[in-house]
Each structure stands twice: as C-alpha cells, then as structure tokens.
Design a protein around this motif. Structure first.
Motif, mmCIF file in Angstrom:
data_model
loop_
_atom_site.group_PDB
_atom_site.id
_atom_site.type_symbol
_atom_site.label_atom_id
_atom_site.label_comp_id
_atom_site.label_asym_id
_atom_site.label_seq_id
_atom_site.Cartn_x
_atom_site.Cartn_y
_atom_site.Cartn_z
ATOM 1 N N GLY A 135 39.874 61.102 63.362
ATOM 2 C CA GLY A 135 38.484 62.015 62.949
ATOM 3 C C GLY A 135 37.893 60.425 63.146
ATOM 4 N N LYS A 136 37.693 59.032 63.628
ATOM 5 C CA LYS A 136 37.309 57.396 63.663
ATOM 6 C C LYS A 136 38.056 57.491 64.916
ATOM 7 C CE LYS A 136 37.186 57.144 58.489
ATOM 8 N NZ LYS A 136 36.781 55.620 57.809
ATOM 9 N N SER A 137 39.005 57.225 65.130
ATOM 10 C CA SER A 137 39.715 56.749 66.746
ATOM 11 C C SER A 137 40.288 57.975 67.577
ATOM 12 C CB SER A 137 40.215 55.280 66.157
ATOM 13 O OG SER A 137 41.054 55.580 65.603
ATOM 14 N N ALA A 138 40.609 57.546 68.413
ATOM 15 C CA ALA A 138 41.748 57.975 69.085
ATOM 16 C C ALA A 138 42.296 57.610 70.065
ATOM 17 C CB ALA A 138 40.935 59.752 69.902
ATOM 18 N N TRP A 139 43.775 58.129 70.671
ATOM 19 C CA TRP A 139 44.638 57.308 71.380
ATOM 20 C C TRP A 139 45.096 58.085 72.383
ATOM 21 C CZ3 TRP A 139 45.718 51.583 71.341
ATOM 22 C CH2 TRP A 139 45.890 50.616 69.344
ATOM 23 N N LYS A 155 54.726 54.106 81.402
ATOM 24 C CA LYS A 155 53.728 52.904 82.130
ATOM 25 C C LYS A 155 54.015 51.766 81.039
ATOM 26 C CE LYS A 155 51.327 56.318 84.852
ATOM 27 N NZ LYS A 155 49.878 56.637 84.666
ATOM 28 N N ARG A 156 53.942 51.744 79.606
ATOM 29 C CA ARG A 156 53.494 51.094 78.852
ATOM 30 C C ARG A 156 52.432 50.805 78.606
ATOM 31 N NH1 ARG A 156 57.224 49.291 75.479
ATOM 32 N NH2 ARG A 156 56.566 47.469 75.095
ATOM 33 N N GLU A 157 50.968 51.998 78.319
ATOM 34 C CA GLU A 157 49.617 51.570 78.363
ATOM 35 C C GLU A 157 49.655 52.185 77.313
ATOM 36 O OE1 GLU A 157 49.259 51.213 83.114
ATOM 37 O OE2 GLU A 157 48.687 52.867 82.416
ATOM 38 N N ALA A 158 48.270 52.214 76.652
ATOM 39 C CA ALA A 158 47.522 52.530 75.599
ATOM 40 C C ALA A 158 45.743 52.693 75.366
ATOM 41 C CB ALA A 158 47.718 52.406 73.904
ATOM 42 N N VAL A 159 45.980 53.318 75.489
ATOM 43 C CA VAL A 159 44.080 53.380 75.268
ATOM 44 C C VAL A 159 43.697 54.205 74.105
ATOM 45 C CG1 VAL A 159 41.808 54.223 76.720
ATOM 46 C CG2 VAL A 159 44.032 53.980 77.535
ATOM 47 N N LYS A 160 42.406 53.210 73.766
ATOM 48 C CA LYS A 160 42.098 53.348 72.616
ATOM 49 C C LYS A 160 40.089 53.706 72.264
ATOM 50 C CE LYS A 160 41.041 51.959 67.303
ATOM 51 N NZ LYS A 160 41.372 50.104 66.813
ATOM 52 N N LEU A 161 40.183 54.673 72.019
ATOM 53 C CA LEU A 161 38.181 55.204 72.277
ATOM 54 C C LEU A 161 37.771 55.411 70.357
ATOM 55 C CD1 LEU A 161 38.393 57.860 74.942
ATOM 56 C CD2 LEU A 161 37.051 55.835 74.806
ATOM 57 N N GLN A 162 36.575 54.799 70.263
ATOM 58 C CA GLN A 162 36.096 55.640 69.026
ATOM 59 C C GLN A 162 35.718 56.295 69.004
ATOM 60 O OE1 GLN A 162 37.928 52.188 67.147
ATOM 61 N NE2 GLN A 162 35.741 53.066 66.183
ATOM 62 N N VAL A 163 35.328 57.598 68.461
ATOM 63 C CA VAL A 163 35.262 58.919 68.411
ATOM 64 C C VAL A 163 33.558 59.029 68.235
ATOM 65 C CG1 VAL A 163 35.770 60.939 67.487
ATOM 66 C CG2 VAL A 163 37.404 59.798 67.904
ATOM 67 N N PRO A 164 32.561 59.396 68.259
ATOM 68 C CA PRO A 164 31.811 59.458 67.818
ATOM 69 C C PRO A 164 31.403 60.632 66.482
ATOM 70 C CG PRO A 164 31.449 59.542 70.425
ATOM 71 C CD PRO A 164 32.583 59.615 70.232
ATOM 72 N N GLU A 165 30.247 60.523 66.165
ATOM 73 C CA GLU A 165 30.229 60.979 64.676
ATOM 74 C C GLU A 165 30.974 62.685 64.814
ATOM 75 O OE1 GLU A 165 27.039 62.240 60.872
ATOM 76 O OE2 GLU A 165 26.400 60.295 62.450
#
Length: 348
Positions: free
Chosen positions: A96-100, A106-116
């Motif tokens: 609800g606050k961040s998304a992964w 691939k040993r890769e990860a992407v992190k996003l902050q979730v808008p309100e």
C-alpha cells in the motif's frame, strides 16, 4: 487440474448463483494458483519457452504451458504474487505504500513508492493469476446470446463449489463454454475452465489448488531483496495507473458501443463489437520486413483481402488474428470471418 468428488449442496438457480458471484467480496485471501493454457497457437520462429526475457518470449510463455503462483490479497491496498517457473521466482508485491518487482533469475529488483490511494477500491492481483478477475471478464459477456446453467458441483482446493456454466449461442466466437467453480460459502470463483468450440480438452484453466479466506498478516506484503540483488528505484508516477478492465480479445466489464473510438494515442486499442464477438484492433503496427522471426511467422499465414484491404490471418483453436498490410492488427476469441467483418467496420 483434477477436482475431487462432487459434494451434495443445496439447490440453487443459475440466476441466484450468478447474482451471488457478481456481488462476491472478501477482505482477504491467500493460496496457490495453477494455470494452464493450450490455445493452439503456432510457434514463433526463433522463440523458445525459456526466452522469457523478450517480449515475444513472455507472450509465448503466457499463452502456453503450465504455471504456478502463490498469491495473497488484503483489502484495501495489499497484494502479492510470487510466480514459480523454471526453478526461478518472480515477485510482484505492494503493501500500500511501496511496490516491488523482483526477478530471481536476473537478480534484479525494482522498487516504487505508491502514490496516495484515493479511490478507496482494493488493489487487484494480476489478472493472469486471479481466477476471480478472469471469471468477471467472461461474466461480462453474458447477454441473450448466452445460456447460463448450474451444471453440477465439485470440490476445488478442498472446498465445496457449484459449477456455473456459460455457453455462447453465437457462432462468431471460438469459445465453446466457460465453467466457473464457485465457492459455496463465499461465492468467489475458485476455478475457471474454458473449452473451445472444437475439441474436448480445456484451452485455458486457472484455479486455486489451495486457498484460505483468512486475511493475510501485514508482513506477507513486505519485501526485502536478497543480498547481492541490484535494486533500482525509478521516479514514481504522481497518480496511480488505471488497471486494465479486460485482456485483449475478452469482454470488458463496461457496456460498449459497437465501435469504441480510439483516444489520442495512435496505437491505443479499439474494441469493435460486444460480448463474445468483441474484437480488439491496434493501429500503427510496423512489420520489420527483414526476414526476421515475425516475418517468418507470417510467411505461413493465409493471405486474405476484402473491402478493408489486404492482410494475413493467423488462426488457432481459440485466438485468431488478422494483420493488415496497412499496419492494423485485429485479434480476439472469434472466428476468422468475424475478424474480417470487424475490419470492414473499423475506422482507418
């Protein structure tokens, strides 16, 4: 998927069961989803099932074979999917606050902050691993051309379920029938089975092999990348992106006119027709013409022409596509003739 013995359940009419399915809502769930697809699509030259790194490889992977995922959901804004394929794991999760998004291969990860979150509506699982979302797309196709009946009962994931069967009466679709295994307590679809008009083997089957309707713990949706994994954090969008309501070639939940005009984007999909006979059109598709895999793929396709122009038809037992010489693609769970009829109606 093999269901258990048929349980004895109170009788219910198709109309009553349909109404309960369409209004079913739970605060959370978790379980294992198994999906299998055999749409009869011809192989794309130069692409193997393991080539999941390319767009064509991902498309081939989605439309064929068997896949398993662990899923979890908690209202209003938490969801997690862990796809287990080829000794690797792909994770999509949000608390609800961040998304992964994590890919172990691939040993890769992407992190996003979730808008309100402003809508108040719960997050959804990716539709390819959400039996309820897949079921709703087919339920949206119900109209006078659909026969609806309760065809029996079965056990799915250890739970008693009714079998709600949708049978299109129109001969414009390649779908023979769609059967929803509906949980007798929550009325949430546990499994969706799609049979083609020709043949007895399911073309698509997606459902839970185990499920719990208890709300998962909050830490289910958190993610900590393994040591050594490269993490990137792109700039987050200022608003939440809209969740697509339907998959290409499948009915949308909204009532549509005969032709939905495209927006400003040149390649924005246009839906032609309604329900079981709906066709998706995409404009501005450029073929390479260099003898690559796509050209090889189309080389064996049947050439056709009509008032809409010239092109080639790619056919299978479920999904058919018309690729025109002027760069339009028409596709859907419809017959080849329905595609050409849609092309004749379509705006240039």
């Amino acid at each position: 998927m093999v269901a258990d013995a048929s349980p004895k359940l109170p009788e219910i009419s198709a109309q009553e069961l349909l109404a309960k399915v369409q209004t079913a809502k739970v605060d959370g769930l978790s379980g294992t989803v198994h999906s299998s697809a055999d749409l009869g699509l011809p192989a794309l030259p130069g692409v193997t099932g393991g080539d999941s790194g390319s767009a064509s490889g991902q498309l081939t992977e989605f439309l064929s074979g068997e896949h398993t995922a662990r899923v979890a959901f908690a209202a209003p804004d938490k969801a997690r999917v862990s796809v287990l394929d080829n000794m690797a794991e792909r994770v999509l999760t949000t608390d609800g606050k961040s998304a992964w998004a994590y890919d172990s291969a691939k040993r890769e990860a992407v992190k996003l902050q979730v808008p309100e979150h402003k809508s108040g509506k719960p997050e959804k699982l990716p539709q390819s691993y959400d039996p309820q979302a897949v079921a709703k797309q087919f339920l949206a196709a119900i109209d006078p051309s659909t026969k609806v009946d309760v065809s029996g009962t079965e056990k799915v994931a250890g739970r008693d379920a009714y079998k709600l069967r949708l049978t299109p009466k129109t001969d414009q679709t390649t779908v023979g029938s769609v059967t929803l295994a509906v949980d007798s307590k929550t009325y949430v679809p546990l499994q969706v089975t799609v049979l083609p008009r020709t043949g007895k083997d399911p073309a698509v089957e997606i459902g839970f092999t185990e499920v719990s309707f208890a709300v998962p713990a909050a830490n289910t949706f958190t993610f900590t990348p393994p040591k050594g994994v490269e993490v990137t954090q792109p700039k987050a969008p200022t608003t939440r992106p809209d969740v697509p309501k339907s998959l290409p070639g499948k009915p949308d939940t909204a009532k549509k006119p005969d032709i939905k005009k495209p927006g400003t984007a040149a390649n924005e999909p246009t839906v032609i027709g309604e329900g079981w006979s709906s066709v998706v059109m995409i404009k501005g598709v450029k073929l390479s013409g260099d003898g690559g895999p796509v050209d090889q793929f189309l080389a064996g396709a049947k050439s056709v022409e009509g008032s809409w122009g010239k092109g080639k038809i790619v056919t299978s037992k479920m999904v058919n596509a018309l690729i025109t010489d002027d760069g339009r693609v028409f596709a859907g769970l419809v017959t080849a003739q329905t595609l050409q009829d849609a092309a004749a109606k379509a705006p240039r």
